[in-house]
Design a protein around this motif. Structure first.
Motif, PDB file in Angstrom:
ATOM      1  N   VAL A   8       3.454 -14.354  11.259  1.00 19.96           N
ATOM      2  CA  VAL A   8       4.670 -14.125  10.209  1.00 19.96           C
ATOM      3  C   VAL A   8       3.488 -12.556  10.222  1.00 19.96           C
ATOM      4  CG1 VAL A   8       6.782 -12.818   9.162  1.00 19.96           C
ATOM      5  CG2 VAL A   8       6.172 -14.839  10.474  1.00 19.96           C
ATOM      6  N   TYR A   9       4.274 -11.228  10.211  1.00 16.03           N
ATOM      7  CA  TYR A   9       3.028  -9.467   9.883  1.00 16.03           C
ATOM      8  C   TYR A   9       4.169  -8.957   8.736  1.00 16.03           C
ATOM      9  CZ  TYR A   9      -0.879 -10.436  13.439  1.00 16.03           C
ATOM     10  OH  TYR A   9      -0.982 -10.940  13.741  1.00 16.03           O
ATOM     11  N   THR A  10       4.184  -9.237   7.631  1.00 18.48           N
ATOM     12  CA  THR A  10       4.702  -8.444   6.456  1.00 18.48           C
ATOM     13  C   THR A  10       4.309  -6.820   6.199  1.00 18.48           C
ATOM     14  OG1 THR A  10       4.268  -8.982   4.842  1.00 18.48           O
ATOM     15  CG2 THR A  10       6.276 -10.121   5.992  1.00 18.48           C
ATOM     16  N   ARG A  11       5.139  -5.810   5.537  1.00 20.17           N
ATOM     17  CA  ARG A  11       4.461  -4.701   4.719  1.00 20.17           C
ATOM     18  C   ARG A  11       4.614  -5.061   3.031  1.00 20.17           C
ATOM     19  NH1 ARG A  11       5.332   0.384   6.803  1.00 20.17           N
ATOM     20  NH2 ARG A  11       4.464   0.646   4.778  1.00 20.17           N
ATOM     21  N   SER A  12       5.836  -5.792   2.807  1.00 21.38           N
ATOM     22  CA  SER A  12       5.960  -5.743   1.315  1.00 21.38           C
ATOM     23  C   SER A  12       5.152  -6.244   0.786  1.00 21.38           C
ATOM     24  CB  SER A  12       7.524  -6.677   1.402  1.00 21.38           C
ATOM     25  OG  SER A  12       7.396  -6.908  -0.462  1.00 21.38           O
ATOM     26  N   THR A  13       4.826  -5.933  -0.520  1.00 16.51           N
ATOM     27  CA  THR A  13       3.843  -6.817  -1.481  1.00 16.51           C
ATOM     28  C   THR A  13       4.510  -8.258  -2.134  1.00 16.51           C
ATOM     29  OG1 THR A  13       3.618  -5.026  -3.323  1.00 16.51           O
ATOM     30  CG2 THR A  13       2.119  -4.829  -1.591  1.00 16.51           C
ATOM     31  N   GLU A  14       5.861  -7.946  -1.979  1.00 17.14           N
ATOM     32  CA  GLU A  14       6.912  -8.699  -2.707  1.00 17.14           C
ATOM     33  C   GLU A  14       6.286  -9.870  -3.378  1.00 17.14           C
ATOM     34  OE1 GLU A  14      10.794  -7.699  -3.645  1.00 17.14           O
ATOM     35  OE2 GLU A  14      10.434  -5.757  -3.141  1.00 17.14           O
ATOM     36  N   ALA A  15       6.584 -10.179  -1.727  1.00 16.97           N
ATOM     37  CA  ALA A  15       6.309 -12.298  -1.704  1.00 16.97           C
ATOM     38  C   ALA A  15       4.841 -13.009  -1.566  1.00 16.97           C
ATOM     39  CB  ALA A  15       7.008 -12.723  -0.464  1.00 16.97           C
ATOM     40  N   GLU A  43      -0.338  -3.142  -4.431  1.00 17.37           N
ATOM     41  CA  GLU A  43       0.632  -2.525  -4.773  1.00 17.37           C
ATOM     42  C   GLU A  43       0.019  -0.571  -5.520  1.00 17.37           C
ATOM     43  OE1 GLU A  43       1.935  -4.636  -8.434  1.00 17.37           O
ATOM     44  OE2 GLU A  43       2.439  -5.824  -6.629  1.00 17.37           O
ATOM     45  N   GLY A  44      -0.811  -0.539  -5.576  1.00 19.11           N
ATOM     46  CA  GLY A  44      -1.681   0.856  -5.307  1.00 19.11           C
ATOM     47  C   GLY A  44      -1.965   1.693  -3.991  1.00 19.11           C
ATOM     48  N   SER A  45      -1.671   0.209  -3.049  1.00 22.55           N
ATOM     49  CA  SER A  45      -1.500   1.258  -1.506  1.00 22.55           C
ATOM     50  C   SER A  45      -0.600   2.078  -1.210  1.00 22.55           C
ATOM     51  CB  SER A  45      -2.435   0.589  -0.441  1.00 22.55           C
ATOM     52  OG  SER A  45      -3.804   0.144  -1.005  1.00 22.55           O
ATOM     53  N   GLN A  46      -0.251   3.182  -0.511  1.00 25.52           N
ATOM     54  CA  GLN A  46       0.882   3.545   0.023  1.00 25.52           C
ATOM     55  C   GLN A  46       0.638   2.480   1.430  1.00 25.52           C
ATOM     56  OE1 GLN A  46      -1.338   7.504   0.552  1.00 25.52           O
ATOM     57  NE2 GLN A  46      -0.025   8.089  -0.126  1.00 25.52           N
ATOM     58  N   VAL A  47       0.174   1.524   2.111  1.00 26.62           N
ATOM     59  CA  VAL A  47       0.517   1.036   3.727  1.00 26.62           C
ATOM     60  C   VAL A  47      -0.204   0.243   3.435  1.00 26.62           C
ATOM     61  CG1 VAL A  47       0.569   0.752   5.782  1.00 26.62           C
ATOM     62  CG2 VAL A  47       0.785   2.902   4.963  1.00 26.62           C
ATOM     63  N   THR A  48       0.421  -0.731   3.200  1.00 28.16           N
ATOM     64  CA  THR A  48       0.029  -2.537   3.334  1.00 28.16           C
ATOM     65  C   THR A  48       0.140  -3.457   4.191  1.00 28.16           C
ATOM     66  OG1 THR A  48       1.571  -3.476   2.006  1.00 28.16           O
ATOM     67  CG2 THR A  48      -0.555  -2.938   0.695  1.00 28.16           C
ATOM     68  N   LEU A  91      -3.283  -6.416  12.664  1.00 27.85           N
ATOM     69  CA  LEU A  91      -3.935  -5.302  10.964  1.00 27.85           C
ATOM     70  C   LEU A  91      -3.639  -4.284  10.996  1.00 27.85           C
ATOM     71  CD1 LEU A  91      -5.308  -8.314   9.044  1.00 27.85           C
ATOM     72  CD2 LEU A  91      -2.450  -7.479   9.409  1.00 27.85           C
ATOM     73  N   MET A  92      -5.194  -3.860  12.471  1.00 32.36           N
ATOM     74  CA  MET A  92      -4.742  -2.485  12.086  1.00 32.36           C
ATOM     75  C   MET A  92      -3.929  -1.457  13.483  1.00 32.36           C
ATOM     76  SD  MET A  92      -8.207  -2.069  10.979  1.00 32.36           S
ATOM     77  CE  MET A  92      -8.786  -0.169  11.506  1.00 32.36           C
ATOM     78  N   GLN A  93      -3.408  -2.039  14.358  1.00 30.58           N
ATOM     79  CA  GLN A  93      -2.123  -1.630  14.868  1.00 30.58           C
ATOM     80  C   GLN A  93      -1.232  -1.581  13.997  1.00 30.58           C
ATOM     81  OE1 GLN A  93      -0.944  -3.317  18.547  1.00 30.58           O
ATOM     82  NE2 GLN A  93       0.959  -1.942  18.490  1.00 30.58           N
ATOM     83  N   LEU A  94      -0.931  -2.108  13.109  1.00 27.38           N
ATOM     84  CA  LEU A  94       0.841  -1.529  12.473  1.00 27.38           C
ATOM     85  C   LEU A  94       0.124  -0.918  10.948  1.00 27.38           C
ATOM     86  CD1 LEU A  94       1.668  -5.575  11.666  1.00 27.38           C
ATOM     87  CD2 LEU A  94       2.888  -4.178  13.045  1.00 27.38           C
ATOM     88  N   LEU A  95      -0.871  -0.598  10.891  1.00 24.82           N
ATOM     89  CA  LEU A  95      -1.015   0.386   9.578  1.00 24.82           C
ATOM     90  C   LEU A  95      -1.373   1.407  10.240  1.00 24.82           C
ATOM     91  CD1 LEU A  95      -4.814  -0.858   7.798  1.00 24.82           C
ATOM     92  CD2 LEU A  95      -2.309  -0.700   7.033  1.00 24.82           C
ATOM     93  N   SER A  96      -1.762   1.898  11.705  1.00 23.43           N
ATOM     94  CA  SER A  96      -1.645   2.796  12.067  1.00 23.43           C
ATOM     95  C   SER A  96      -0.176   3.242  12.625  1.00 23.43           C
ATOM     96  CB  SER A  96      -2.374   2.472  13.555  1.00 23.43           C
ATOM     97  OG  SER A  96      -2.632   4.106  14.622  1.00 23.43           O
TER      98      SER A  96
END
Length: 138
Positions: A8-15, A43-48, A91-96
């Motif tokens: 499972v891929y997520t972008r949020s840092t919350e969990a 958390e300081g990065s624009q995309v995770t 991961l690289m594709q999702l960042l892109s």
């Protein structure tokens, strides 16, 4: 690990379990960074982007971007037990996709160049870096 894993891929840092991420960085030889430092960096990065298997962090990456022309990618990590399953490529594709920029640069671990070359990256003809503290060097 079962052969029928569901990543499972997520972008949020919350969990994110920052202790798990710190352990992942040690396993991938990206450094012995504290959970607190990793939390501040991500958390300081624009995309995770994070990859999870049964709630366990098995991959992560982050980027800084102008969202127009350039992105800089940092800290791409995939658990060695999960490498070779296209998690790093995803991961690289999702960042892109999230940055939407046509250009990206990254700093790679020695030996990972073939992986990044397969994603269209090439060595830069020139590059410079400055480090205030050698201990923080990636």
């Amino acid at each position: 690990m079962s052969p029928r894993m569901t990543i499972v891929y997520t972008r949020s840092t919350e969990a994110v379990d920052w202790h798990q991420l710190a352990a992942l960085f040690v396993r991938t030889e990206l450094g012995d960074r504290s959970p607190q430092l990793l939390q501040a960096l991500f958390e300081g990065s624009q995309v995770t982007v994070f990859a999870h298997d049964a709630g366990r962090v098995v991959g992560a990456a982050r980027a800084l971007s102008d969202f127009v022309l350039w992105s800089a990618i940092f800290d791409v990590a995939v658990d060695p037990a999960y490498q070779g399953r296209r998690i790093g490529a995803t991961l690289m594709q999702l960042l892109s996709e999230a940055t939407g920029t046509p250009n990206a640069m990254l700093k790679s671990m020695p030996g990972k160049e073939p992986f990044y070359a397969g994603l269209g990256f090439a060595p830069m003809p020139a590059g410079m870096e400055r480090h205030h503290d050698v201990a923080t060097r990636d």
